[in-house]
Write a protein that holds these residues in place. Structure first.
Motif, PDB file in Angstrom:
ATOM      1  N   GLU A  38       0.438  -1.267   4.480  1.00 56.68           N
ATOM      2  CA  GLU A  38      -0.582  -2.309   4.566  1.00 56.68           C
ATOM      3  C   GLU A  38      -1.739  -2.107   3.589  1.00 56.68           C
ATOM      4  O   GLU A  38      -2.193  -3.039   2.923  1.00 56.68           O
ATOM      5  N   ASN A  73      -3.063  -4.658   0.736  1.00 61.55           N
ATOM      6  CA  ASN A  73      -4.430  -5.180   0.673  1.00 61.55           C
ATOM      7  C   ASN A  73      -5.011  -5.035  -0.727  1.00 61.55           C
ATOM      8  O   ASN A  73      -5.692  -5.931  -1.226  1.00 61.55           O
ATOM      9  N   ALA A  76      -5.054 -14.746   2.329  1.00 65.82           N
ATOM     10  CA  ALA A  76      -4.285 -14.135   3.414  1.00 65.82           C
ATOM     11  C   ALA A  76      -2.809 -14.547   3.307  1.00 65.82           C
ATOM     12  O   ALA A  76      -1.912 -13.740   3.550  1.00 65.82           O
ATOM     13  N   ASN A 120       8.785 -12.084   9.292  1.00 67.29           N
ATOM     14  CA  ASN A 120       9.837 -12.869   9.934  1.00 67.29           C
ATOM     15  C   ASN A 120      10.092 -14.163   9.188  1.00 67.29           C
ATOM     16  O   ASN A 120      10.480 -15.157   9.769  1.00 67.29           O
ATOM     17  N   TYR A 121       9.805 -14.177   7.906  1.00 68.59           N
ATOM     18  CA  TYR A 121      10.043 -15.394   7.137  1.00 68.59           C
ATOM     19  C   TYR A 121      11.538 -15.592   6.942  1.00 68.59           C
ATOM     20  O   TYR A 121      12.287 -14.643   6.745  1.00 68.59           O
ATOM     21  N   SER A 177       2.579 -17.790  11.463  1.00 66.97           N
ATOM     22  CA  SER A 177       3.519 -17.908  10.352  1.00 66.97           C
ATOM     23  C   SER A 177       4.341 -16.648  10.183  1.00 66.97           C
ATOM     24  O   SER A 177       5.480 -16.584  10.608  1.00 66.97           O
ATOM     25  N   CYS A 178       3.768 -15.591   9.612  1.00 69.11           N
ATOM     26  CA  CYS A 178       4.594 -14.426   9.260  1.00 69.11           C
ATOM     27  C   CYS A 178       5.008 -13.607  10.482  1.00 69.11           C
ATOM     28  O   CYS A 178       5.997 -12.904  10.461  1.00 69.11           O
ATOM     29  N   GLN A 179       4.249 -13.701  11.553  1.00 67.87           N
ATOM     30  CA  GLN A 179       4.494 -12.978  12.801  1.00 67.87           C
ATOM     31  C   GLN A 179       4.594 -11.477  12.609  1.00 67.87           C
ATOM     32  O   GLN A 179       5.347 -10.797  13.297  1.00 67.87           O
ATOM     33  N   SER A 180       3.850 -10.974  11.661  1.00 67.72           N
ATOM     34  CA  SER A 180       3.874  -9.525  11.468  1.00 67.72           C
ATOM     35  C   SER A 180       2.531  -8.997  10.987  1.00 67.72           C
ATOM     36  O   SER A 180       2.457  -7.936  10.390  1.00 67.72           O
ATOM     37  N   GLY A 181       1.475  -9.748  11.204  1.00 69.92           N
ATOM     38  CA  GLY A 181       0.150  -9.211  10.930  1.00 69.92           C
ATOM     39  C   GLY A 181      -0.339  -9.352   9.514  1.00 69.92           C
ATOM     40  O   GLY A 181      -1.333  -8.744   9.144  1.00 69.92           O
ATOM     41  N   ALA A 182       0.344 -10.157   8.698  1.00 71.40           N
ATOM     42  CA  ALA A 182      -0.100 -10.270   7.312  1.00 71.40           C
ATOM     43  C   ALA A 182      -0.879 -11.558   7.030  1.00 71.40           C
ATOM     44  O   ALA A 182      -1.959 -11.515   6.473  1.00 71.40           O
ATOM     45  N   CYS A 183      -0.340 -12.699   7.453  1.00 74.39           N
ATOM     46  CA  CYS A 183      -0.886 -13.970   6.958  1.00 74.39           C
ATOM     47  C   CYS A 183      -2.155 -14.422   7.686  1.00 74.39           C
ATOM     48  O   CYS A 183      -2.850 -15.315   7.211  1.00 74.39           O
ATOM     49  N   GLN A 184      -2.468 -13.841   8.828  1.00 70.38           N
ATOM     50  CA  GLN A 184      -3.688 -14.119   9.588  1.00 70.38           C
ATOM     51  C   GLN A 184      -3.772 -15.532  10.155  1.00 70.38           C
ATOM     52  O   GLN A 184      -4.843 -15.972  10.573  1.00 70.38           O
ATOM     53  N   THR A 185      -2.645 -16.236  10.191  1.00 68.20           N
ATOM     54  CA  THR A 185      -2.672 -17.593  10.742  1.00 68.20           C
ATOM     55  C   THR A 185      -2.989 -17.583  12.244  1.00 68.20           C
ATOM     56  O   THR A 185      -3.641 -18.481  12.749  1.00 68.20           O
ATOM     57  N   GLN A 188      -6.125  -4.669  11.957  1.00 67.32           N
ATOM     58  CA  GLN A 188      -5.942  -4.125  10.617  1.00 67.32           C
ATOM     59  C   GLN A 188      -5.982  -5.219   9.562  1.00 67.32           C
ATOM     60  O   GLN A 188      -5.376  -6.269   9.747  1.00 67.32           O
ATOM     61  N   GLY A 189      -6.728  -4.992   8.503  1.00 64.99           N
ATOM     62  CA  GLY A 189      -6.766  -5.955   7.409  1.00 64.99           C
ATOM     63  C   GLY A 189      -7.761  -7.086   7.625  1.00 64.99           C
ATOM     64  O   GLY A 189      -7.977  -7.893   6.743  1.00 64.99           O
ATOM     65  N   LYS A 213     -11.569  -8.745   8.104  1.00 70.58           N
ATOM     66  CA  LYS A 213     -12.914  -8.435   7.626  1.00 70.58           C
ATOM     67  C   LYS A 213     -13.729  -7.760   8.723  1.00 70.58           C
ATOM     68  O   LYS A 213     -13.564  -8.077   9.898  1.00 70.58           O
ATOM     69  N   GLN A 217     -12.607  -9.175   0.909  1.00 70.10           N
ATOM     70  CA  GLN A 217     -13.159  -8.654   2.165  1.00 70.10           C
ATOM     71  C   GLN A 217     -14.687  -8.575   2.153  1.00 70.10           C
ATOM     72  O   GLN A 217     -15.305  -8.490   3.196  1.00 70.10           O
TER      73      GLN A 217
END
Ligand SMILES: Cc1cc2nc3c(=O)[nH]c(=O)nc-3n(C[C@H](O)[C@H](O)[C@H](O)COP(=O)(O)OP(=O)(O)OC[C@H]3O[C@@H](n4cnc5c(N)ncnc54)[C@H](O)[C@@H]3O)c2cc1C
Ligand code: HEM
Lengths: 121, 325
Positions: free
Chosen positions: A11, A15, A45, A60-61, B33-41, B57-58, B60, B310
């Motif tokens: 991660e 970032n 993001a 999960n794309y 969306s990504c369902q893994s903590g990346a896209c922040q949707t 995590q990730g 601000k 950030q």
């Protein structure tokens, strides 16, 4: 075998990569119109989602998601040339971060494999 | 099995299940969306209970400080109440004073309710008691001042601003909700250079943030750019010059688009001035407030100039062009 995502440092590494990648994309007049959303932060993001996916990190794309997620851009004229620009920015971002050539090649081939989905054909 | 409270309903979260999965299983669709903590949707807020570290995590720092987290990667270990925002009680306070700061800006001081807590730079939603008309105004005070300060610009034909200028009288009561907003300073990295840029009453939140920054003993350089079309639109100049004299790390740069340039000031388009004066902005923390198109342009300039995403905190004063009464 561990993923490129893990080999890069997970991660935290992603970032670091997002800002570099997104700066390159916004500076590229050939493609930046696709990314100039009202909310820059949300756009950034989403690019983290992109980088996580192409480096094999947790996501999960599906191909269908890629098709749906870029359809509105295809309507705006998204084509192979834009796709090539993005690959190029991806490549130089990873190179700038000191990622080994063979790992870069792996990432690019993952991204390349989504071409038909992203361009909806 | 932890229980998740959401909008008056209880949902049981199965073992090893994320809050997003739990809510989806019960038919409550949180965008994701990504369902893994990346896209922040799927970012939501914990109103009670503590989000797990992975789920923040990730994000601000300012979002973490307000207990926002990512539902897709939060496997709760305790009961939690979640929501999209915090419902704050309506406060009723008296207007303590009204002063003129320049020909189009006034300063209002309101009573501070007893149990009220806020971070300098946040805003409140003022409610006009007789018709419930609601508008956002930034807090220019800092906790400890003992009152809440607003700086309000008169907008041509503006319903709320004109009433605040001419209708509301000192001693009369007004209501508000809040605080809200994520443009504030989090102590830490005391040597980091700071960039504060505001247009018009965009100075209000920055004035609070600036005083908070100085009170925390921030040692890194602090650049405050206050911009207006012409010098008549600037305000609190004397006060800011005095602060800059007292704090050697602070630089105050009044900026105008045309006309006479105040001493130590700059002329030009405010979106371009910080980068052209300071060069690379890499490593800065930025606070950008005021007119929405300018704030958005500044956001982009700061990012391209090297500020990490950030570290960009922005507060565009959005307003809707068509207001019903
Ligand atoms: C988060 C946030 C914080 C804010 N903080 C402050 C603050 O600290 N100080 C402050 O003075 N204002 C602040 N505002 C703006 C404020 O909320 C109102 O929008 C403003 O006072 C106008 O309200 P009004 O009822 O007088 O005008 P309205 O009756 O809503 O508008 C009258 C007309 O003027 C137009 N208009 C409204 N605002 C503007 C503008 N800024 N420039 C040009 N045209 C405009 C409208 O489209 C409309 O046609 C903030 C807004 C937000 C979202
Ligand atoms: C190289 C192959 C590509 C992959 C694997 C890919 C993948 C992704 C992913 C995973 C997201 C995040 C979706 C989300 O979480 O909502 C995304 C969003 C986005 N992508 Fe791509 N992408 C690719 C190519 C492109 C290209 C060529 C462009 C345009 C030039 C582009 C423009 C965008 C934009 C603008 C968004 C945000 C859309 C939105 O706001 O919803 N992508 N992409």
């Amino acid at each position: 075998m561990s993923t490129v995502y893990e080999q890069l440092g997970g991660e935290a590494a992603i970032n670091a990569a997002v800002d570099i990648f997104y700066r390159k994309v916004l500076a590229d007049h050939y493609v930046n119109r696709f990314f100039e959303g009202v909310d820059m932060e949300k756009q950034a993001a989403k690019q983290k989602g992109f980088l996580t996916m192409v480096t094999g990190g947790p996501n999960n794309y599906t191909g269908k998601d890629m098709r749906e997620g870029h359809k509105h851009l295809v309507k705006m004229g998204l084509n192979d040339a834009h796709f090539d620009h993005i690959l190029c920015h991806l490549r130089s971002t990873l190179a700038e971060l000191g990622v080994a050539q063979d790992l870069i090649d792996t990432v690019i081939s993952v991204a390349e494999s989504t071409r038909d989905d992203v361009l909806d054909r | 099995m932890p229980t998740i409270h959401f909008e008056g309903n209880d949902f049981f979260c199965a073992e090893d299940e994320s809050i997003l999965e739990c809510m989806t299983r019960h038919g409550v669709m949180i965008p994701s969306s990504c369902q893994s903590g990346a896209c922040q949707t799927c970012m939501i807020r914990a109103i009670e209970g503590t989000p797990t570290p992975e789920s923040q995590q990730g994000l601000k720092d300012t979002m973490k400080a307000q207990n926002y987290f990512l539902a897709c990667v939060c496997k709760p270990t305790e009961d939690m109440t979640i929501g999209l925002s915090v419902i704050s009680p309506r406060q009723t306070v008296k207007l303590l004073s009204r002063d003129v700061l320049n020909e189009s800006v006034i300063r209002l001081r309101l009573e501070e309710p007893e149990d009220f807590s806020y971070k300098a730079g946040q805003f409140i939603n003022l409610v006009r008691p007789y018709d419930e008309l609601t508008r956002s105004y930034s807090l220019a005070s800092i906790p400890g001042d003992g009152f809440l300060e607003l700086q309000v610009k008169r907008v041509a034909d503006g319903q709320m601003s004109n009433w605040l200028f001419d209708g509301l009288t000192v001693g009369e009561e007004i209501q508000f909700f809040g605080p809200a907003g994520d443009c504030f300073y989090i102590p830490g990295a005391a040597e980091q250079p700071l960039l504060l840029v505001g247009t018009g009453t965009g100075l209000a939140p920055l004035y609070g943030i600036l005083r908070h920054v100085l009170a925390e003993g921030h040692t890194g350089p602090v650049h405050l750019f206050h911009a207006s079309l012409a010098a008549a639109g600037l305000y609190l100049e004397e006060e800011l010059r005095r602060l800059a004299e007292q704090h050697e790390q602070l630089r105050y740069i009044p900026c105008v688009l045309h006309g006479d340039v105040p001493e130590g000031g700059q002329q030009g388009h405010i979106a371009d001035l910080p980068a052209s004066m300071l060069g690379s902005l890499s490593g800065y923390r930025a606070f950008l407030c005021g007119d929405p198109p300018i704030v958005n342009a500044l956001r982009q300039k700061c990012f391209m100039g090297g500020v990490a995403m950030q570290d960009i905190h922005a507060d565009p004063f959005v307003f809707s062009p068509t207001q019903e009464n």
